[in-house]
Write an enzyme that holds these catalytic residues in place. Structure first.
Site, PDB file in Angstrom:
ATOM      1  N   VAL A  61      -1.989 -24.746  -5.500  1.00 50.99           N
ATOM      2  CA  VAL A  61      -3.085 -24.084  -5.803  1.00 50.99           C
ATOM      3  C   VAL A  61      -3.539 -24.688  -6.952  1.00 50.99           C
ATOM      4  O   VAL A  61      -4.730 -24.998  -7.146  1.00 50.99           O
ATOM      5  CB  VAL A  61      -3.151 -22.540  -5.619  1.00 50.99           C
ATOM      6  CG1 VAL A  61      -4.132 -21.957  -6.184  1.00 50.99           C
ATOM      7  CG2 VAL A  61      -2.730 -22.028  -4.157  1.00 50.99           C
ATOM      8  N   THR A 105      -4.700 -28.216  -6.751  1.00 50.79           N
ATOM      9  CA  THR A 105      -5.941 -28.562  -6.030  1.00 50.79           C
ATOM     10  C   THR A 105      -7.080 -27.654  -6.725  1.00 50.79           C
ATOM     11  O   THR A 105      -8.139 -28.439  -6.504  1.00 50.79           O
ATOM     12  CB  THR A 105      -5.520 -27.629  -4.446  1.00 50.79           C
ATOM     13  OG1 THR A 105      -4.614 -28.165  -3.908  1.00 50.79           O
ATOM     14  CG2 THR A 105      -6.846 -27.810  -3.868  1.00 50.79           C
ATOM     15  N   GLU A 106      -7.180 -26.723  -7.218  1.00 54.24           N
ATOM     16  CA  GLU A 106      -8.043 -25.834  -7.891  1.00 54.24           C
ATOM     17  C   GLU A 106      -8.584 -26.698  -9.215  1.00 54.24           C
ATOM     18  O   GLU A 106      -9.895 -26.792  -9.476  1.00 54.24           O
ATOM     19  CB  GLU A 106      -7.727 -24.795  -8.060  1.00 54.24           C
ATOM     20  CG  GLU A 106      -7.723 -23.458  -7.118  1.00 54.24           C
ATOM     21  CD  GLU A 106      -8.861 -23.277  -6.294  1.00 54.24           C
ATOM     22  OE1 GLU A 106      -9.957 -23.526  -7.098  1.00 54.24           O
ATOM     23  OE2 GLU A 106      -9.065 -22.702  -5.295  1.00 54.24           O
ATOM     24  N   SER A 107      -7.643 -26.994 -10.034  1.00 53.45           N
ATOM     25  CA  SER A 107      -8.105 -27.454 -11.506  1.00 53.45           C
ATOM     26  C   SER A 107      -7.335 -28.556 -12.053  1.00 53.45           C
ATOM     27  O   SER A 107      -7.529 -29.055 -12.955  1.00 53.45           O
ATOM     28  CB  SER A 107      -7.672 -26.239 -12.452  1.00 53.45           C
ATOM     29  OG  SER A 107      -6.303 -26.142 -12.673  1.00 53.45           O
ATOM     30  N   TYR A 150     -10.060 -27.628   1.732  1.00 51.29           N
ATOM     31  CA  TYR A 150      -9.210 -26.987   0.591  1.00 51.29           C
ATOM     32  C   TYR A 150      -8.111 -26.642   1.128  1.00 51.29           C
ATOM     33  O   TYR A 150      -6.789 -26.930   0.705  1.00 51.29           O
ATOM     34  CB  TYR A 150      -9.976 -25.699   0.136  1.00 51.29           C
ATOM     35  CG  TYR A 150      -9.340 -24.966  -0.748  1.00 51.29           C
ATOM     36  CD1 TYR A 150      -9.086 -25.260  -2.234  1.00 51.29           C
ATOM     37  CD2 TYR A 150      -8.497 -23.961  -0.308  1.00 51.29           C
ATOM     38  CE1 TYR A 150      -8.177 -24.522  -3.113  1.00 51.29           C
ATOM     39  CE2 TYR A 150      -7.784 -23.098  -1.086  1.00 51.29           C
ATOM     40  CZ  TYR A 150      -7.794 -23.215  -2.783  1.00 51.29           C
ATOM     41  OH  TYR A 150      -6.935 -22.666  -3.133  1.00 51.29           O
TER      42      TYR A 150
END
Length: 182
Positions: free
Chosen positions: A54, A57-59, A165
């Site tokens: 996560v 993928t997110e940051s 996502y």
């Protein structure tokens, strides 16, 4: 002579492989913030490789990241979500700027993932879709025949960004499991 050549080639291949794996782990799929990820994954009964996926993928491990929608920090938490989670965690004083603190961001993100796992009965696709697109939307989609035939799984995610996502986090999750779960 031929045996020595084969052994030399095998050793060279092994060295190349180990160097490649080291570089992949260090630069492409790092295990940064391990202390916080392990602590809060354990506390909230999550797979730490999922948390890593996560964050990746997110940051991409940028603790200062801010999205187009103003989500902040490593796990890209929205201000309103942060306020809600802070209340749930009995954090009396919360400012959105606190989402840039890696430990707090990971703690909140792990709590939120655990909350979504409980809501969606550990269905990874639903959890990830809700993390990105909102649990309200996922519940609407589950109740819509066009998106879910059985009301328990999504056959189609109508938000292209959320579909992308979910696929990306799952791919990163599998890579993290492969690289570190030995």
């Amino acid at each position: 002579m031929k045996f020595k050549r084969i052994v030399t080639i095998l050793i060279a291949i092994l060295i190349f492989y180990l160097g490649f794996m080291f570089a992949i782990k260090k630069y492409v799929y790092p295990y940064k913030y391990a202390e916080y990820i392990n602590k809060y994954s354990d506390e909230y009964e999550l797979d730490p490789y999922l948390v890593l996926a996560v964050i990746k993928t997110e940051s991409n491990f940028d603790k200062s990241a801010v999205s187009k929608k103003e989500a902040k920090g490593l796990m890209q938490i929205m201000d309103t979500t942060g306020e809600w989670i802070a209340n749930e965690l009995s954090i009396n004083y919360f400012l959105p700027s606190m989402l840039f603190d890696p430990e707090l961001n990971i703690r909140m993100g792990c709590w939120y993932l655990n909350n979504l796992e409980n809501e969606f009965d550990n269905n990874l696709d639903l959890v990830l879709a809700a993390y990105n697109g909102g649990s309200g939307n996922v519940n609407k989609w589950l109740n819509h025949e066009e998106y879910s035939e059985d009301g328990e799984n999504l056959d189609y995610i109508p938000f292209p960004e959320t579909k992308k996502y979910v696929d990306k986090v799952k791919a990163n999750y599998n890579i993290y499991k492969y690289l570190y779960n030995k």
